[in-house]
Design a protein around this motif. Sequence first.
Motif, PDB file in Angstrom:
ATOM      1  N   LEU A 199       0.825  -1.207   0.000  1.00 52.46           N
ATOM      2  CA  LEU A 199       0.000   0.000   0.000  1.00 52.46           C
ATOM      3  C   LEU A 199       0.858   1.256   0.000  1.00 52.46           C
ATOM      4  CD1 LEU A 199      -2.849  -0.848   2.569  1.00 52.46           C
ATOM      5  CD2 LEU A 199      -3.061  -0.632   0.099  1.00 52.46           C
ATOM      6  N   ILE A 200       1.866   1.271   0.873  1.00 52.10           N
ATOM      7  CA  ILE A 200       2.720   2.458   0.988  1.00 52.10           C
ATOM      8  C   ILE A 200       3.541   2.642  -0.281  1.00 52.10           C
ATOM      9  CG2 ILE A 200       4.583   3.517   2.325  1.00 52.10           C
ATOM     10  CD1 ILE A 200       3.510   1.852   4.730  1.00 52.10           C
ATOM     11  N   SER A 201       3.989   1.548  -0.889  1.00 47.77           N
ATOM     12  CA  SER A 201       4.750   1.649  -2.142  1.00 47.77           C
ATOM     13  C   SER A 201       3.902   2.291  -3.231  1.00 47.77           C
ATOM     14  CB  SER A 201       5.217   0.264  -2.588  1.00 47.77           C
ATOM     15  OG  SER A 201       6.038  -0.330  -1.615  1.00 47.77           O
ATOM     16  N   LYS A 202       2.646   1.860  -3.345  1.00 50.53           N
ATOM     17  CA  LYS A 202       1.761   2.440  -4.363  1.00 50.53           C
ATOM     18  C   LYS A 202       1.532   3.932  -4.112  1.00 50.53           C
ATOM     19  CE  LYS A 202      -0.784  -1.829  -5.370  1.00 50.53           C
ATOM     20  NZ  LYS A 202      -2.093  -2.520  -5.266  1.00 50.53           N
ATOM     21  N   ALA A 203       1.333   4.305  -2.832  1.00 53.15           N
ATOM     22  CA  ALA A 203       1.092   5.714  -2.507  1.00 53.15           C
ATOM     23  C   ALA A 203       2.320   6.565  -2.805  1.00 53.15           C
ATOM     24  CB  ALA A 203       0.701   5.844  -1.039  1.00 53.15           C
ATOM     25  N   ASP A 218       5.361  14.922   2.778  1.00 50.66           N
ATOM     26  CA  ASP A 218       4.070  15.513   3.142  1.00 50.66           C
ATOM     27  C   ASP A 218       2.993  15.247   2.104  1.00 50.66           C
ATOM     28  OD1 ASP A 218       5.005  16.556   5.518  1.00 50.66           O
ATOM     29  OD2 ASP A 218       5.678  18.426   4.589  1.00 50.66           O
ATOM     30  N   HIS A 219       3.371  14.753   0.931  1.00 51.60           N
ATOM     31  CA  HIS A 219       2.386  14.489  -0.112  1.00 51.60           C
ATOM     32  C   HIS A 219       1.716  13.122   0.046  1.00 51.60           C
ATOM     33  CE1 HIS A 219       4.136  17.662  -3.100  1.00 51.60           C
ATOM     34  NE2 HIS A 219       3.608  18.183  -2.012  1.00 51.60           N
ATOM     35  N   VAL A 220       2.133  12.357   1.047  1.00 51.86           N
ATOM     36  CA  VAL A 220       1.457  11.101   1.374  1.00 51.86           C
ATOM     37  C   VAL A 220       0.755  11.311   2.709  1.00 51.86           C
ATOM     38  CG1 VAL A 220       1.713   8.636   1.856  1.00 51.86           C
ATOM     39  CG2 VAL A 220       3.156   9.720   0.144  1.00 51.86           C
ATOM     40  N   ARG A 408       2.120   5.381  12.715  1.00 51.24           N
ATOM     41  CA  ARG A 408       3.551   5.607  12.955  1.00 51.24           C
ATOM     42  C   ARG A 408       4.405   4.720  12.049  1.00 51.24           C
ATOM     43  NH1 ARG A 408       1.632   6.841  18.378  1.00 51.24           N
ATOM     44  NH2 ARG A 408       1.314   4.640  18.869  1.00 51.24           N
ATOM     45  N   ALA A 409       3.955   3.489  11.824  1.00 51.04           N
ATOM     46  CA  ALA A 409       4.680   2.597  10.913  1.00 51.04           C
ATOM     47  C   ALA A 409       4.652   3.136   9.487  1.00 51.04           C
ATOM     48  CB  ALA A 409       4.079   1.191  10.965  1.00 51.04           C
ATOM     49  N   VAL A 410       3.504   3.675   9.074  1.00 48.46           N
ATOM     50  CA  VAL A 410       3.394   4.261   7.729  1.00 48.46           C
ATOM     51  C   VAL A 410       4.311   5.469   7.597  1.00 48.46           C
ATOM     52  CG1 VAL A 410       1.822   5.484   6.172  1.00 48.46           C
ATOM     53  CG2 VAL A 410       1.055   3.420   7.338  1.00 48.46           C
ATOM     54  N   ASP A 411       4.355   6.296   8.619  1.00 43.31           N
ATOM     55  CA  ASP A 411       5.208   7.490   8.580  1.00 43.31           C
ATOM     56  C   ASP A 411       6.675   7.108   8.434  1.00 43.31           C
ATOM     57  OD1 ASP A 411       5.608  10.423   8.973  1.00 43.31           O
ATOM     58  OD2 ASP A 411       6.654   9.746  10.766  1.00 43.31           O
ATOM     59  N   ASP A 412       7.127   6.093   9.170  1.00 43.36           N
ATOM     60  CA  ASP A 412       8.519   5.636   9.061  1.00 43.36           C
ATOM     61  C   ASP A 412       8.806   5.065   7.672  1.00 43.36           C
ATOM     62  OD1 ASP A 412       8.927   6.411  11.610  1.00 43.36           O
ATOM     63  OD2 ASP A 412       9.068   4.417  12.489  1.00 43.36           O
ATOM     64  N   ALA A 413       7.857   4.304   7.133  1.00 43.97           N
ATOM     65  CA  ALA A 413       8.064   3.685   5.824  1.00 43.97           C
ATOM     66  C   ALA A 413       8.131   4.733   4.717  1.00 43.97           C
ATOM     67  CB  ALA A 413       6.957   2.677   5.534  1.00 43.97           C
ATOM     68  N   VAL A 414       7.323   5.785   4.816  1.00 46.96           N
ATOM     69  CA  VAL A 414       7.362   6.856   3.812  1.00 46.96           C
ATOM     70  C   VAL A 414       8.721   7.561   3.847  1.00 46.96           C
ATOM     71  CG1 VAL A 414       6.363   9.077   3.142  1.00 46.96           C
ATOM     72  CG2 VAL A 414       4.869   7.194   3.791  1.00 46.96           C
TER      73      VAL A 414
END
Length: 557
Positions: A199-203, A218-220, A408-414
């Motif tokens: 999901l994060i890769s696609k975003a 900031d665009h994600v 928080r996991a999404v923020d780190d991955a981005v």
Amino acid sequence: REREREREREKGREIIMMNQMAGGAGSLLKEGAKLTEKDEAIVKNIRACKELTEKIRTSLGPLGMNKMVIDRHEKIFVTSDAATIVRELEIQHPAAKLLVFASQRQEEEVGDGTNWVIAFGGQLLQRAEQLLDMGLHSSDIVSGFEMAGKKALTTLEAIVEATKGPTCNDPNSVKDVARLLRPSIMSKQYGYADILSELISKACIAVCPANPRDFNVDHVRTVKVMGGGVMDSEVLHGFAIDKPVAGVLTSVKDAKVAVFAGGLDLTKTEGKGTVHLSTAEQLENYSETEENEIEQLVKSIADSGANVVVSGQSLSDMVLHFVEKYKLLALVTQSKYDLRRICVATRAIPLVRVGKPMPEELGSADAVYMREVSSTKITFFETSPASSRIATILLRGATKNVIDDVERAVDDAVNVYKCIARDPRAVAGAGAFEVELSRLLSKDAQRIPGLEQYGFAKFAEALEFVPRTLAETAGMDETEAITSLLAFHEKGQTNMGLDIDNEGYASADDSGVWDLALTKHWGIKLATDAVVTILRVDELISAKPAGGPKIPKGTSA
């Protein structure tokens, strides 16, 4: 009595004069200042940092333990994210703060590896304390740590070249990006790494510009919706806001968006006035005048081509009436940040005046619609990748703590994706890199003359904290895990790390656990600098706190 009081004051002044003439640091500072002895300062600083790192260290890795933190507002955080833990703990000890500052710099520079920095810094200080007990001077320890830190960064580059791990040559490849994002997510959301990494890769790929180095985190964006599970999360190209529309119209295609930062109500004068109405006709005409002005305002907006109105202030009933009459979709948000993101997503210009917008001030979207997700009404601004560079991840979860931890996991991955755009090189994870680096530095330490050899060797020994912690949290024997990994690496199997699923050992090529080399580079550099700074402090001088006496706990002001 007056003479007795005068004699007591004279004696007090004589005692103060004698203390000042005796010299010492106490005579230089105000009353209430605190000083520590030279030998005592280093020991106290090391112990304070050890207390902090012992609290954080066990949160490292996929099976790391969660910490329940209650902040000063009695808000409860249940997380294994070190950045959140140290931020909410509000550390006060000056030496421990240096480690916290190093983790914050790691968060800003890389976005991941904050726990690694704090834990490694604590391990170095623990071994420095052992050397101090052996009789070594702090300057010799500092020299050894500095030499080892520089050598570790050089050896890191050699390990990267020899490892030949997976690299993301194409930052627009979902498969390649997800493979490098997976370990970062796995350390916080074990079991959901495969789903979230995709999901994060696609975003991230959807908003990645032509030059990946210009990627903006900031665009994600993320929108949290209670209900369902993490498996129900999805990605939307465009912007989503967890607010319902203000009117009856809930969907518009080929939207033209007008954003009014100050609202749509007519300007009111600051002065006060009195209107005398003597007949019912005058009252009716007065009300009609206000209605006509509002109608003309809404009609001019509709004539400009806009069919979506976003207001930064609440809309009156009369404005909503005419918005419905002219078939406009209305949305109200009083957050300036949401207004700014809507403008970025639609390329609209926020207006501070009330009136007809110009064509170049209107934004555009493929569709604007409201959808109810698990009883939460969300408004979506759906755009195409060619027209807008913003994406939203809709996060689902059963409880608020689960959703916050996933966020928080999404923020780190981005942030990791941003690092991939800078330097996509990887090293073996699951403790393999740390064991290999420790092994190579231990051999280098034997060739160093002088007392710096002890600090250099302890630096190499401290790097074993990663496999030790992973083995401890997985229920494995720590000593056996380190011994087995060193045996594998001595045979040339340098990618061999821990397999916590099967409580055994596996190569990074098979497990797919790879860490970014940039994360390790900054972690070693920042942790070493913080530890060296702490060990160079030989005296702690604390001035008298400002303000009056503090109110005892348990009493009301």
